[in-house]
Scaffold this motif. Structure first.
Motif, PDB file in Angstrom:
ATOM      1  N   PRO A  19      36.991 -22.817  14.866  1.00 30.28           N
ATOM      2  CA  PRO A  19      38.109 -21.970  14.466  1.00 30.28           C
ATOM      3  C   PRO A  19      39.372 -22.348  15.243  1.00 30.28           C
ATOM      4  O   PRO A  19      39.283 -23.008  16.277  1.00 30.28           O
ATOM      5  N   GLU A  20      40.505 -21.949  14.737  1.00 30.75           N
ATOM      6  CA  GLU A  20      41.779 -22.329  15.335  1.00 30.75           C
ATOM      7  C   GLU A  20      41.821 -21.932  16.821  1.00 30.75           C
ATOM      8  O   GLU A  20      42.071 -22.742  17.688  1.00 30.75           O
ATOM      9  N   THR A  21      41.551 -20.656  17.080  1.00 29.66           N
ATOM     10  CA  THR A  21      41.492 -20.250  18.483  1.00 29.66           C
ATOM     11  C   THR A  21      40.144 -19.616  18.720  1.00 29.66           C
ATOM     12  O   THR A  21      39.669 -18.813  17.927  1.00 29.66           O
ATOM     13  N   GLN A  22      39.554 -19.997  19.810  1.00 28.31           N
ATOM     14  CA  GLN A  22      38.246 -19.482  20.136  1.00 28.31           C
ATOM     15  C   GLN A  22      38.331 -18.989  21.566  1.00 28.31           C
ATOM     16  O   GLN A  22      38.951 -19.624  22.415  1.00 28.31           O
ATOM     17  N   PRO A  24      37.551 -18.648  25.259  1.00 24.87           N
ATOM     18  CA  PRO A  24      36.908 -19.650  26.110  1.00 24.87           C
ATOM     19  C   PRO A  24      35.433 -19.358  26.351  1.00 24.87           C
ATOM     20  O   PRO A  24      34.614 -20.277  26.383  1.00 24.87           O
ATOM     21  N   ALA A  27      33.466 -20.501  23.472  1.00 22.50           N
ATOM     22  CA  ALA A  27      33.474 -21.961  23.445  1.00 22.50           C
ATOM     23  C   ALA A  27      32.417 -22.499  24.408  1.00 22.50           C
ATOM     24  O   ALA A  27      31.705 -23.460  24.105  1.00 22.50           O
ATOM     25  N   GLN A 127      39.766 -24.829  35.679  1.00 29.50           N
ATOM     26  CA  GLN A 127      40.367 -24.305  34.446  1.00 29.50           C
ATOM     27  C   GLN A 127      40.625 -22.804  34.606  1.00 29.50           C
ATOM     28  O   GLN A 127      39.953 -22.148  35.395  1.00 29.50           O
ATOM     29  N   PRO A 128      41.582 -22.285  33.859  1.00 26.10           N
ATOM     30  CA  PRO A 128      41.906 -20.853  34.017  1.00 26.10           C
ATOM     31  C   PRO A 128      40.867 -19.944  33.357  1.00 26.10           C
ATOM     32  O   PRO A 128      41.161 -19.247  32.405  1.00 26.10           O
ATOM     33  N   ILE A 129      39.656 -19.966  33.868  1.00 23.23           N
ATOM     34  CA  ILE A 129      38.619 -19.056  33.380  1.00 23.23           C
ATOM     35  C   ILE A 129      37.988 -18.384  34.594  1.00 23.23           C
ATOM     36  O   ILE A 129      37.927 -18.980  35.655  1.00 23.23           O
TER      37      ILE A 129
ATOM     38  N   ASN B  99      34.983 -34.137  25.303  1.00 20.22           N
ATOM     39  CA  ASN B  99      35.200 -33.590  26.643  1.00 20.22           C
ATOM     40  C   ASN B  99      36.614 -33.025  26.770  1.00 20.22           C
ATOM     41  O   ASN B  99      36.818 -31.955  27.324  1.00 20.22           O
ATOM     42  N   TYR B 102      36.936 -29.797  24.770  1.00 19.18           N
ATOM     43  CA  TYR B 102      36.279 -28.678  25.456  1.00 19.18           C
ATOM     44  C   TYR B 102      37.203 -28.094  26.525  1.00 19.18           C
ATOM     45  O   TYR B 102      37.399 -26.875  26.596  1.00 19.18           O
ATOM     46  N   THR B 103      37.805 -28.964  27.316  1.00 17.89           N
ATOM     47  CA  THR B 103      38.761 -28.489  28.313  1.00 17.89           C
ATOM     48  C   THR B 103      39.902 -27.726  27.646  1.00 17.89           C
ATOM     49  O   THR B 103      40.337 -26.686  28.134  1.00 17.89           O
ATOM     50  N   ALA B 105      39.763 -26.072  24.863  1.00 18.07           N
ATOM     51  CA  ALA B 105      39.271 -24.764  24.425  1.00 18.07           C
ATOM     52  C   ALA B 105      39.240 -23.784  25.595  1.00 18.07           C
ATOM     53  O   ALA B 105      39.539 -22.601  25.443  1.00 18.07           O
ATOM     54  N   LEU B 106      38.881 -24.273  26.778  1.00 20.20           N
ATOM     55  CA  LEU B 106      38.844 -23.393  27.954  1.00 20.20           C
ATOM     56  C   LEU B 106      40.244 -22.952  28.354  1.00 20.20           C
ATOM     57  O   LEU B 106      40.414 -21.950  29.032  1.00 20.20           O
ATOM     58  N   ASN B 107      41.242 -23.719  27.931  1.00 16.88           N
ATOM     59  CA  ASN B 107      42.619 -23.354  28.229  1.00 16.88           C
ATOM     60  C   ASN B 107      43.287 -22.620  27.072  1.00 16.88           C
ATOM     61  O   ASN B 107      44.496 -22.489  27.042  1.00 16.88           O
ATOM     62  N   ARG B 108      42.483 -22.171  26.113  1.00 21.55           N
ATOM     63  CA  ARG B 108      42.979 -21.415  24.963  1.00 21.55           C
ATOM     64  C   ARG B 108      44.035 -22.165  24.160  1.00 21.55           C
ATOM     65  O   ARG B 108      45.005 -21.582  23.683  1.00 21.55           O
ATOM     66  N   LYS B 110      45.112 -24.066  20.866  1.00 20.37           N
ATOM     67  CA  LYS B 110      44.683 -24.060  19.466  1.00 20.37           C
ATOM     68  C   LYS B 110      44.067 -25.391  19.094  1.00 20.37           C
ATOM     69  O   LYS B 110      44.503 -26.441  19.550  1.00 20.37           O
ATOM     70  N   PHE B 111      43.050 -25.332  18.226  1.00 18.96           N
ATOM     71  CA  PHE B 111      42.260 -26.520  17.947  1.00 18.96           C
ATOM     72  C   PHE B 111      43.093 -27.660  17.376  1.00 18.96           C
ATOM     73  O   PHE B 111      42.951 -28.805  17.798  1.00 18.96           O
ATOM     74  N   SER B 112      43.978 -27.360  16.449  1.00 16.11           N
ATOM     75  CA  SER B 112      44.758 -28.437  15.827  1.00 16.11           C
ATOM     76  C   SER B 112      45.686 -29.082  16.853  1.00 16.11           C
ATOM     77  O   SER B 112      45.823 -30.308  16.898  1.00 16.11           O
ATOM     78  N   ALA B 113      46.296 -28.237  17.698  1.00 14.58           N
ATOM     79  CA  ALA B 113      47.181 -28.767  18.736  1.00 14.58           C
ATOM     80  C   ALA B 113      46.378 -29.601  19.727  1.00 14.58           C
ATOM     81  O   ALA B 113      46.819 -30.673  20.169  1.00 14.58           O
ATOM     82  N   LYS B 154      46.285 -29.688  29.356  1.00 10.75           N
ATOM     83  CA  LYS B 154      46.856 -28.338  29.428  1.00 10.75           C
ATOM     84  C   LYS B 154      48.344 -28.363  29.755  1.00 10.75           C
ATOM     85  O   LYS B 154      48.941 -27.326  29.978  1.00 10.75           O
TER      86      LYS B 154
END
Lengths: 335, 313
Positions: A19-22, A24, A27, A127-129, B99, B102-103, B105-108, B110-113, B154
């Protein structure tokens, strides 16, 4: 064959493009679940469990001939698939009680220390989590896998049971099987948490796996032996009072209940054998007035409620310890 | 000059039970510069970096990274800081691109970006052709470059690199340093890197801080440091002569511009104000000693530490 199967299972977890935003956290859960599914370890565990299912099913069915002759409405023939044995192999619930811990340990023993030795832990933490996402995600992902596996096996048992016996399960039986599977998941979850705790404590995956196995062996082999020794040395020499005997019996039983597998077998046996009315000692005089017959589902659940709560509590306590250990740990790149 | 310091460290200390890893460190890194933390292993560089990221708790002192205190606002600080650990690790069973995603995604992100950024960064670090291969097939240098892409996804304001050139071959080091330099110039990104290798660091750092046993003993542009340190004897000659007796040493000390001599067996270290190799060689031969080695040295980190321990300045 294995590759195709892997892909099929993998697709269940992978959505059509992320999805566009997931969040963390999800994920991370998704990645961990994918890691498990793509591992040989998962394939081996699944194969092992399928083997157990087939073996216990065949031993149950061959002992079922006699049971079917009885009144099927009150004897819960269907549940016997999980508990009956012809003596050659243990029934399904014994298998789960014995080998469930292996699944939990296998999925958790290298949760944190493998990240550490691969050098990915410090990268994750940069990472910021929140830090606890890492153990939470590991736990949730592994528990999802366990739930998935147990549900598959349970449905497989039910399905092949219907096919071989020709008797459909009653709704109550379905519920009882469902609750049995639920308790199995919680039980395996306890061991999963234990394994994750060891994976935080020990930097070597081998040490962590070995500690998990040691605890498992202790509870499955030596624990009852130790309890027997305690019983022999502390048993009252002369029974003067029936109440004293009953309370002593209760004490011994509570000692046994320190072992998660004892809690698990008490809970699951009660659920799958509805004629079990109590888990503690009863006197002849209490028994003589009782009318033999199965308990309704609600009463069976009430009977195992403490066991279930204890298992959940054990899982929480172990998770709490892991949490504290992990939060306090200083993370350097590979040490 | 308001808020021109992107990292401010004030009186920072970290004590473990026995050992003081970082001792009252005060340091500022300016926005847009490349700052090198130099020091031998165990000098407290990594500990300082961990505290900058909020991964270790300071015993005393204050830190501000991009205006945030990493101990109390770790997420805000980590959003702005990219950290490449010493010996970076990746998920070996995933591809380089996965990889990075994934990083992201952890930084929120957007997938396309994230996909677009990953593609661009992989190109920038020269890994486009290997992007969809599993990381386990990557070499050490490739992993390090992937690491750089990983922290850039990021879009941080500061990147912190812990021993980025460790264990890479010379060509890989050259490429990596050029890449860091380019990032700094093109995007104005602040870089803080730690190293024990003066030669590599002096190629790209605007300023360096010298770290010994948890203390910052000097900070400033490298030329100033070297000049300040070695103004008495900026040239070092290393000589091997046999026999290297007392008379020979006395004769060498008499040569103009030679300030002092250290002896290690037949090996002599001659500190001098001007290059006087010819004079030294002449003196040795005149003394009838056999000259088997003569070389002129640049100062390495060794000499700098050595000088400090001697109480040179």
């Amino acid at each position: 064959m294995v590759v195709v199967l892997r892909e099929k299972i993998g697709n269940l977890f992978r959505r059509q493009g992320p999805p566009e935003t997931q969040h963390p956290f999800w994920a991370m859960v998704q990645k961990e679940a994918m890691d498990h599914i793509n591992s040989w370890r998962f394939m081996i565990l699944l194969g092992l469990m399928l083997l157990i299912t087939v073996a216990s099913l065949s031993t149950a069915i061959s002992s079922l001939q006699g049971a079917i002759a009885e009144d099927t409405a009150t004897s819960f023939v269907f549940l016997k698939l999980f508990t009956a044995t012809d003596g050659s192999l243990p029934p399904f619930i014994t298998f789960i009680s014995l080998l469930g811990p292996i699944i939990g340990i296998a999925l958790g023993f290298d949760a944190i220390n493998s990240e550490r030795s691969r050098g990915t832990l410090s990268r994750l933490l940069a990472q910021p989590i929140p830090r606890d996402y890492i153990i939470n995600a590991k736990f949730v992902a592994a528990l999802l896998i366990i739930a998935f596996m147990m549900m598959i096996l349970g449905l497989l048992m039910v399905g092949s049971g219907i096919l071989t016996t020709g008797i459909p399960p009653t709704p109550e039986e379905v519920w009882r099987v469902f609750f049995f599977l639920l308790i199995s998941i919680v039980y395996i979850g306890v061991w999963l948490n234990l394994a994750i705790m060891f994976s935080i404590k020990f930097k070597q995956a081998a040490t962590s796996a070995l500690s998990g196995l040691a605890v498992w062996l202790f509870f499955s082999l030596f624990f009852t032996m130790i309890i027997n020794i305690i019983v022999e040395s502390t048993a009252p020499a002369q029974v003067t009072d029936i109440n004293e005997l009953i309370s002593y019996q209760g004490f011994v039983q509570n000692l046994l209940r320190i072992s998660p597998s004892q809690l698990f077998s008490e809970a699951t046996t009660t659920l799958l054998v509805p004629t079990i009315r109590t888990l503690g000692p009863i006197t002849m005089e209490q028994a003589s007035y009782a009318i033999a017959g199965p308990l309704p589902l609600g009463q069976s659940l009430l009977l195992v409620w403490p066991q279930l709560i204890c298992l959940v509590a054990a899982a929480f306590i172990i998770f709490g310890i892991s949490y504290v250990l992990f939060m306090k740990q200083e993370v350097r790149s590979r040490s | 000059m308001i808020n021109d310091n992107i990292i401010e460290i004030d009186g920072l200390s970290k004590r473990y039970e026995q050992l003081t890893a970082v001792d009252r460190l005060t340091l500022a890194v300016r926005r847009g510069e490349i700052f090198g933390l130099l020091g031998p292993n165990g000098a407290g560089k990594t500990t300082t970096i961990l505290m900058l990221l909020g991964l270790a708790e300071p015993t005393a002192g204050k830190i501000k990274v991009c205006g945030f205190d990493p101990a109390f606002q770790p997420f805000l600080a980590k959003e702005k800081v990219g950290y490449l650990p010493d010996e970076v690790g990746f998920y070996e069973n995933l591809s380089g691109r996965d990889n990075l995603l994934y990083t992201a995604a952890l930084n929120r992100i957007k997938f396309s970006a994230a996909q677009e950024r990953a593609r661009h960064l992989l190109e920038q670090v020269g890994l486009t052709s290997k992007a969809d291969e599993k990381v386990q097939t990557y070499s050490r240098g490739m992993k390090q470059r992937l690491g750089l892409a990983d922290i850039l996804i990021k879009e941080p304001e500061v990147i912190i690199l812990d021993e980025p050139t460790n264990g890479i071959d010379p060509e890989g080091v050259r490429e990596l340093l050029a890449l860091i330099r380019k990032l700094n110039q093109d995007k104005g990104m602040t870089v803080l890197l730690s190293s024990h290798n003066l030669y590599q660091v002096q190629q790209i750092c605007d300023r360096v801080g010298l770290f010994v046993e948890g203390k910052l003993i000097a900070a400033g542009p490298i030329k100033e440091l070297a000049f300040g340190l070695f103004k008495n004897d900026p040239v070092l000659l290393e000589v091997e002569a046999e026999p290297a007796g007392k008379q020979l040493i006395a004769a060498l000390e008499a040569i103009p511009h030679v300030s002092r001599i250290e002896q290690k067996g037949n090996r002599l270290l001659i500190f001098c104000r001007q290059p006087v190799a010819a004079g030294v060689a002449g003196a040795i031969i005149k003394h009838g000693a056999r000259l088997s080695h003569l070389s002129q040295h640049d100062y390495g980190l060794d000499e700098i530490y050595h000088r400090y321990f001697e109480g040179g300045i």
